[in-house]
Design a protein around this motif. Sequence first.
Motif, PDB file in Angstrom:
ATOM      1  N   ILE A  61      20.631  10.828  16.741  1.00 46.07           N
ATOM      2  CA  ILE A  61      19.415  11.630  16.553  1.00 46.07           C
ATOM      3  C   ILE A  61      18.964  12.052  17.949  1.00 46.07           C
ATOM      4  O   ILE A  61      18.746  11.198  18.807  1.00 46.07           O
ATOM      5  N   HIS A  62      18.843  13.328  18.185  1.00 41.22           N
ATOM      6  CA  HIS A  62      18.340  13.805  19.472  1.00 41.22           C
ATOM      7  C   HIS A  62      16.864  14.168  19.330  1.00 41.22           C
ATOM      8  O   HIS A  62      16.525  15.134  18.652  1.00 41.22           O
ATOM      9  N   ASP A  63      16.022  13.390  19.972  1.00 39.82           N
ATOM     10  CA  ASP A  63      14.577  13.648  19.975  1.00 39.82           C
ATOM     11  C   ASP A  63      14.278  14.505  21.210  1.00 39.82           C
ATOM     12  O   ASP A  63      14.231  13.996  22.330  1.00 39.82           O
ATOM     13  N   LEU A  64      14.085  15.800  20.980  1.00 38.52           N
ATOM     14  CA  LEU A  64      13.929  16.746  22.096  1.00 38.52           C
ATOM     15  C   LEU A  64      12.477  17.223  22.222  1.00 38.52           C
ATOM     16  O   LEU A  64      12.211  18.358  22.634  1.00 38.52           O
ATOM     17  N   ALA A  65      11.548  16.338  21.905  1.00 38.50           N
ATOM     18  CA  ALA A  65      10.118  16.670  21.927  1.00 38.50           C
ATOM     19  C   ALA A  65       9.694  17.325  23.244  1.00 38.50           C
ATOM     20  O   ALA A  65       8.825  18.204  23.258  1.00 38.50           O
ATOM     21  N   TYR A  66      10.318  16.904  24.349  1.00 35.59           N
ATOM     22  CA  TYR A  66       9.897  17.396  25.673  1.00 35.59           C
ATOM     23  C   TYR A  66      10.898  18.374  26.281  1.00 35.59           C
ATOM     24  O   TYR A  66      10.805  18.694  27.459  1.00 35.59           O
ATOM     25  N   TYR A  67      11.837  18.856  25.499  1.00 34.65           N
ATOM     26  CA  TYR A  67      12.820  19.803  26.050  1.00 34.65           C
ATOM     27  C   TYR A  67      12.279  21.234  25.952  1.00 34.65           C
ATOM     28  O   TYR A  67      12.754  22.082  25.200  1.00 34.65           O
ATOM     29  N   TRP A  68      11.239  21.455  26.749  1.00 37.20           N
ATOM     30  CA  TRP A  68      10.576  22.762  26.836  1.00 37.20           C
ATOM     31  C   TRP A  68      10.341  23.090  28.310  1.00 37.20           C
ATOM     32  O   TRP A  68      10.213  22.174  29.132  1.00 37.20           O
ATOM     33  N   PRO A  69      10.247  24.373  28.653  1.00 34.84           N
ATOM     34  CA  PRO A  69      10.269  24.775  30.067  1.00 34.84           C
ATOM     35  C   PRO A  69       9.115  24.251  30.917  1.00 34.84           C
ATOM     36  O   PRO A  69       9.234  24.208  32.143  1.00 34.84           O
ATOM     37  N   ASN A 106      14.375  31.104  35.311  1.00 38.32           N
ATOM     38  CA  ASN A 106      15.219  31.633  36.386  1.00 38.32           C
ATOM     39  C   ASN A 106      14.819  31.143  37.762  1.00 38.32           C
ATOM     40  O   ASN A 106      14.877  31.892  38.735  1.00 38.32           O
ATOM     41  N   ASP A 107      14.369  29.906  37.835  1.00 34.12           N
ATOM     42  CA  ASP A 107      14.126  29.337  39.159  1.00 34.12           C
ATOM     43  C   ASP A 107      14.631  27.900  39.191  1.00 34.12           C
ATOM     44  O   ASP A 107      14.971  27.325  38.167  1.00 34.12           O
ATOM     45  N   SER A 108      14.701  27.371  40.397  1.00 37.35           N
ATOM     46  CA  SER A 108      15.154  25.991  40.554  1.00 37.35           C
ATOM     47  C   SER A 108      13.921  25.131  40.791  1.00 37.35           C
ATOM     48  O   SER A 108      13.121  25.414  41.677  1.00 37.35           O
ATOM     49  N   SER A 109      13.754  24.109  39.963  1.00 32.64           N
ATOM     50  CA  SER A 109      12.556  23.292  40.157  1.00 32.64           C
ATOM     51  C   SER A 109      12.791  21.886  39.643  1.00 32.64           C
ATOM     52  O   SER A 109      13.752  21.612  38.912  1.00 32.64           O
ATOM     53  N   GLU A 110      11.911  20.997  40.078  1.00 31.10           N
ATOM     54  CA  GLU A 110      11.935  19.629  39.562  1.00 31.10           C
ATOM     55  C   GLU A 110      11.251  19.605  38.201  1.00 31.10           C
ATOM     56  O   GLU A 110      10.409  20.450  37.917  1.00 31.10           O
ATOM     57  N   PRO A 111      11.570  18.602  37.389  1.00 31.73           N
ATOM     58  CA  PRO A 111      10.827  18.439  36.135  1.00 31.73           C
ATOM     59  C   PRO A 111       9.364  18.109  36.428  1.00 31.73           C
ATOM     60  O   PRO A 111       9.032  17.628  37.515  1.00 31.73           O
ATOM     61  N   SER A 112       8.507  18.385  35.465  1.00 29.07           N
ATOM     62  CA  SER A 112       7.104  17.954  35.561  1.00 29.07           C
ATOM     63  C   SER A 112       6.761  17.278  34.225  1.00 29.07           C
ATOM     64  O   SER A 112       6.101  17.876  33.376  1.00 29.07           O
ATOM     65  N   PRO A 113       7.216  16.041  34.067  1.00 32.02           N
ATOM     66  CA  PRO A 113       7.121  15.365  32.763  1.00 32.02           C
ATOM     67  C   PRO A 113       5.691  15.155  32.270  1.00 32.02           C
ATOM     68  O   PRO A 113       4.727  15.209  33.044  1.00 32.02           O
ATOM     69  N   GLY A 114       5.591  14.893  31.000  1.00 28.79           N
ATOM     70  CA  GLY A 114       4.300  14.668  30.364  1.00 28.79           C
ATOM     71  C   GLY A 114       3.705  13.293  30.642  1.00 28.79           C
ATOM     72  O   GLY A 114       2.536  13.048  30.314  1.00 28.79           O
ATOM     73  N   PHE A 115       4.505  12.416  31.240  1.00 25.93           N
ATOM     74  CA  PHE A 115       4.006  11.077  31.572  1.00 25.93           C
ATOM     75  C   PHE A 115       4.413  10.700  32.988  1.00 25.93           C
ATOM     76  O   PHE A 115       5.436  11.153  33.498  1.00 25.93           O
ATOM     77  N   ILE A 116       3.599   9.846  33.597  1.00 25.81           N
ATOM     78  CA  ILE A 116       3.982   9.190  34.850  1.00 25.81           C
ATOM     79  C   ILE A 116       4.537   7.824  34.474  1.00 25.81           C
ATOM     80  O   ILE A 116       3.889   7.078  33.721  1.00 25.81           O
ATOM     81  N   TRP A 117       5.717   7.535  34.978  1.00 25.42           N
ATOM     82  CA  TRP A 117       6.318   6.209  34.729  1.00 25.42           C
ATOM     83  C   TRP A 117       6.154   5.427  36.026  1.00 25.42           C
ATOM     84  O   TRP A 117       6.943   5.511  36.953  1.00 25.42           O
ATOM     85  N   LEU A 118       5.062   4.702  36.042  1.00 26.27           N
ATOM     86  CA  LEU A 118       4.563   4.083  37.269  1.00 26.27           C
ATOM     87  C   LEU A 118       5.156   2.694  37.450  1.00 26.27           C
ATOM     88  O   LEU A 118       5.244   1.914  36.497  1.00 26.27           O
ATOM     89  N   LYS A 119       5.536   2.387  38.683  1.00 27.35           N
ATOM     90  CA  LYS A 119       6.013   1.032  38.962  1.00 27.35           C
ATOM     91  C   LYS A 119       5.046   0.372  39.938  1.00 27.35           C
ATOM     92  O   LYS A 119       4.634   0.996  40.926  1.00 27.35           O
TER      93      LYS A 119
END
Lengths: 383, 383
Positions: free
Chosen positions: A182-190, A313-326
């Motif tokens: 099952i591929h959960d692609l909830a966050y696979y948006w630009p 059409n640009d190169s960029s880092e992801p900007s995820p919906g969560f911070i995974w803090l350590k």
Amino acid sequence: MVVATEKSNGRNISPNTIIELEKGDPVVFEKYWRKRGEECSIVIRGWEMMSYLGDAKNNVCWYMLPEVERSIRRLHHVVGNAVTHDRYIVVGTGATQLFQASVFALSPPHPSKPINVLAAAPFYSEYQDEISILRSGLYQWGGDAASYQKNEPYIEVITSPNNPDGIIRGPVVKSEAKGKLIHDLAYYWPHYTPITHQADHDLMLFTFSKCTGHAGSRFGWAVVKDIEVAKKMTKYVQLSSIGVSKETQTRVVKIIGVVCDGYQNFGSMESELFFEYSKRLLRERWQKLWAVIDESKVFSVAKYSKAVCNFTNDSSEPSPGFIWLKCEEGIEDCESYLLEKLKVRARGGKRFGVDSKYARISMIGTDDDFNEFLKRVSNAKKE
Amino acid sequence: MVVATEKSNGRNISPNTIIELEKGDPVVFEKYWRKRGEECSIVIRGWEMMSYLGDAKNNVCWYMLPEVERSIRRLHHVVGNAVTHDRYIVVGTGATQLFQASVFALSPPHPSKPINVLAAAPFYSEYQDEISILRSGLYQWGGDAASYQKNEPYIEVITSPNNPDGIIRGPVVKSEAKGKLIHDLAYYWPHYTPITHQADHDLMLFTFSKCTGHAGSRFGWAVVKDIEVAKKMTKYVQLSSIGVSKETQTRVVKIIGVVCDGYQNFGSMESELFFEYSKRLLRERWQKLWAVIDESKVFSVAKYSKAVCNFTNDSSEPSPGFIWLKCEEGIEDCESYLLEKLKVRARGGKRFGVDSKYARISMIGTDDDFNEFLKRVSNAKKE
């Protein structure tokens, strides 16, 4: 378009107020929709859509309005994030309901014992409870996919980008047994991550909540290759809730229509397009966050690599919906530290199947809460 | 109020067309809402209700809008069909989801074996599949409550008025073991049956679908005495679908508001009040049906007794949402007979746990379908 001020209203948050960043409530996108004004409004009359039926001609998902199906296919066509040609669309009351429908549909109907459902840690915190709540004889929670050693059939859930950590993922189980995915692609948006390819898997899940930010609508959809799987998923949704709210479906058509029109109509200003606007908004937050985290001796966050996005059409880092803090050395329980010292409610690593040194923080809450969070993190000193 | 013609549009149905009366799709009520016109419309703007949250202050049902709770309490107060004072309200994606939430909430959490869920036959055809679909280790379908002999804890579902046969019911299990009760009161409204008392049970289920006819909205509610049961039900809805569509909730508030305003505002014409209008509509159908059935040598329907309705202040027979049809001697399978000879799709007795001599027919479909059904029944001759 109504031009509203983009500035936060600067509500003063007292240092003792607990900031709620434990859930992923996507209210950050409200300001975009406010700017769009009345063109995104829906009107539903008292006598409209009273029937259970959505489309008597659809021999799979009978409760879905035909225009909902068209909207979903159009959106994926515009964004290029998933193949929908020759695929079935099944809609649900959020991806949450569809995840359970998927597991039901992929489970053998008369097993000698329940099939294991796996996900690589850190995994989305709710999968385990959703799988375990009814103690089903069809399936059971099997834990971390990376350490699965059994030579037995399984279902692996691949969340990509991953919740909580934003990483792009593929399947990890190394078993000789037959696995279903099952591929959960909830966050696979630009706005969250570069769209590097058109996803093309047997069963893909998406949610309105994380795409446009309309979490209150409770709407998700699945793109499914096999008609029998799609029919079993529909049967699950039928027995679970006899379909999906037609008011919600009406709004989905309107909102997705406005998003797609922006890209397909000549003359839209790029800064006013949904994904561009939202990506800028999340990138600004991440830049502010990095500035604070890079100076912090208490917290760290893993860096992301750049990739080219076929959509923007640009190169960029992801900007995820969560911070995974350590939390750094000496702090064993990140969730408790955040709550006690910083008055920030986060979700601790254990809920995601990993160490309590980690905690997940929402990146999609209000401006005020986010800015106050940054202030508190930058003030946090190691004792 | 828009004055629309009440006449059927008289669409000609060819004698070979199959009439679909198998489901209980409540489209008969559309014409009432059409007459009410624009006053029942809702408008939802693009930026409204994007959050998962409904009411942060509600420590039970956190996804419910406060105005939804007020509307539900107001409606029961106006109709007088259920006690809500000192009770908790839990909302769900239809009574279907809440039925499953109820069974989950009433099941012991760590059973040595699944608890039996029972209902007296004829019982609602979907209970068994809803209970059995996931092969839960917490509960299982136990069949006809009337023949339950085990000295083990159980959950009994009491559907009153009953679906399929419209009978007013109470619990029937005669076991020394401890039983918990779920009262499914989907049809305990004045248009279907005289309101003889305020129902006051531990756990009562209601649905918007059968109250006002808005089945497409997928909305139901539970009135619950015990806070722990209400919290467990909420947890189930949370894990099942993270709450209930806010668009739906908005419409529920509007529609219930219009119904209640009619009764509470001075000057409403009685014939324009929802329950009076709908009762007249169903009574007219039942009168037409009796005229045909009384002459029929093929079909029979059990007669109902009159009772005084505290809401309408008159004595009348029930006018249930379904016809529970019995085929006379010589016809063993009523569903097949209806389909083959009359081209009418009905739901056969076996689905309700009884003899196939019975079949359920919807009484709440379109005028055209109902009138064509009557025509075919009156033409049916025993061979």
